[in-house]
Scaffold this motif. Sequence first.
Motif, PDB file in Angstrom:
ATOM      1  N   ARG A  32     -17.393  -8.726 -20.400  1.00 37.06           N
ATOM      2  CA  ARG A  32     -16.964 -10.055 -19.928  1.00 37.06           C
ATOM      3  C   ARG A  32     -17.946 -11.126 -20.427  1.00 37.06           C
ATOM      4  N   LEU A  33     -19.231 -10.833 -20.299  1.00 36.00           N
ATOM      5  CA  LEU A  33     -20.236 -11.809 -20.733  1.00 36.00           C
ATOM      6  C   LEU A  33     -20.219 -11.986 -22.246  1.00 36.00           C
ATOM      7  N   ALA A  34     -19.892 -10.898 -22.968  1.00 35.75           N
ATOM      8  CA  ALA A  34     -19.793 -11.023 -24.435  1.00 35.75           C
ATOM      9  C   ALA A  34     -18.663 -11.990 -24.798  1.00 35.75           C
ATOM     10  N   TRP A  35     -17.542 -11.905 -24.061  1.00 37.17           N
ATOM     11  CA  TRP A  35     -16.459 -12.871 -24.296  1.00 37.17           C
ATOM     12  C   TRP A  35     -16.936 -14.284 -23.990  1.00 37.17           C
ATOM     13  N   ARG A  36     -17.703 -14.462 -22.907  1.00 38.97           N
ATOM     14  CA  ARG A  36     -18.245 -15.780 -22.547  1.00 38.97           C
ATOM     15  C   ARG A  36     -19.115 -16.338 -23.670  1.00 38.97           C
ATOM     16  N   ARG A  37     -20.022 -15.487 -24.169  1.00 37.18           N
ATOM     17  CA  ARG A  37     -20.905 -15.929 -25.260  1.00 37.18           C
ATOM     18  C   ARG A  37     -20.072 -16.361 -26.462  1.00 37.18           C
ATOM     19  N   THR A  38     -19.000 -15.612 -26.713  1.00 29.73           N
ATOM     20  CA  THR A  38     -18.184 -15.933 -27.879  1.00 29.73           C
ATOM     21  C   THR A  38     -17.477 -17.274 -27.681  1.00 29.73           C
TER      22      THR A  38
ATOM     23  N   LEU B 219     -10.160 -20.232 -25.979  1.00 32.79           N
ATOM     24  CA  LEU B 219     -10.520 -20.170 -24.554  1.00 32.79           C
ATOM     25  C   LEU B 219      -9.459 -19.410 -23.772  1.00 32.79           C
ATOM     26  N   LEU B 220      -8.190 -19.639 -24.130  1.00 36.01           N
ATOM     27  CA  LEU B 220      -7.080 -18.977 -23.425  1.00 36.01           C
ATOM     28  C   LEU B 220      -7.137 -17.463 -23.653  1.00 36.01           C
ATOM     29  N   VAL B 221      -7.335 -17.066 -24.920  1.00 29.96           N
ATOM     30  CA  VAL B 221      -7.433 -15.639 -25.245  1.00 29.96           C
ATOM     31  C   VAL B 221      -8.577 -15.000 -24.450  1.00 29.96           C
ATOM     32  N   ALA B 222      -9.740 -15.682 -24.464  1.00 31.69           N
ATOM     33  CA  ALA B 222     -10.905 -15.145 -23.763  1.00 31.69           C
ATOM     34  C   ALA B 222     -10.654 -15.080 -22.257  1.00 31.69           C
ATOM     35  N   HIS B 223      -9.999 -16.127 -21.730  1.00 36.76           N
ATOM     36  CA  HIS B 223      -9.751 -16.172 -20.296  1.00 36.76           C
ATOM     37  C   HIS B 223      -8.851 -15.012 -19.857  1.00 36.76           C
ATOM     38  N   ARG B 224      -7.824 -14.747 -20.652  1.00 37.61           N
ATOM     39  CA  ARG B 224      -6.900 -13.660 -20.293  1.00 37.61           C
ATOM     40  C   ARG B 224      -7.617 -12.314 -20.318  1.00 37.61           C
ATOM     41  N   ARG B 225      -8.464 -12.126 -21.351  1.00 40.67           N
ATOM     42  CA  ARG B 225      -9.190 -10.852 -21.438  1.00 40.67           C
ATOM     43  C   ARG B 225     -10.199 -10.719 -20.297  1.00 40.67           C
ATOM     44  N   ILE B 226     -10.874 -11.834 -19.954  1.00 44.06           N
ATOM     45  CA  ILE B 226     -11.870 -11.792 -18.884  1.00 44.06           C
ATOM     46  C   ILE B 226     -11.192 -11.438 -17.562  1.00 44.06           C
TER      47      ILE B 226
END
Lengths: 108, 130
Positions: A20-26, A65-72
């Motif tokens: 999750r944090l890796a997605w945030r960093r990205t 952001l949307l892609v990351a949000h859905r994965r998170i």
Amino acid sequence: MTGAVAAPDRDPGLQPERTRLAWRRTTLSSTGAALLAMKTTLHGGTSATAVTVCALCGALWLGFLLVAHRRIRALSATSSPSALTPRHATAGALLTVALAVCAAALVF
Amino acid sequence: MIEFARNVRLWFAPQELRQEGGTPDYRFSLANERTFLAWLRTALALIGGGFAVDQFLPDLRWGWRVGLALALLAAGVLCSLRAVNHWIRCERAMRRGEDLPASRFPALLGLAVAVVAVAMVLVVLVGWEG
């Protein structure tokens, strides 16, 4: 006493949290790239084309952001989340490629 | 190249990937996902570097500035395409229980970044003298 011990279904390596944090960093990196795109646009005279490309960069950033949000959300829903789908990974990579293409248009 | 085209088809077809082998431990998949994200961040950093060359070396001749920026941006594109391709190859290898794929991309990217860095140093030095 039991409060100090992790719940039995929790991964002791905290893999979902780290992912999750890796997605945030990205998303943070993509924000940086989008901000640099905006700076380039403002610096190089605001022609109609440049503003359009800059708006496109903003849209790509929102898409990322949307892609990351859905994965998170999928990652935090369960303690052993399912793997990333190829479509999701491809979406992330293609948004990055599109950002690079916009960058080339702005720089050129 | 044919192998790459076959992988590109897999990018958009999750059901085909799921048909291969068995589902690995979710922790391995998550580790693979984090590696993918790290490569994506590298790609985004290269794109940011392309913008930075354009913005922060304004005294350079147009050709050099745009050339260096486009080189960094192209590296960013390659890096992100390769990120998703490598992710899918690793995912498939894990499902089939094979060895993870070897890759010469990190070495090539390292060399390319070194070349761009040396070019930038030279260009900035020459630019200051001239």
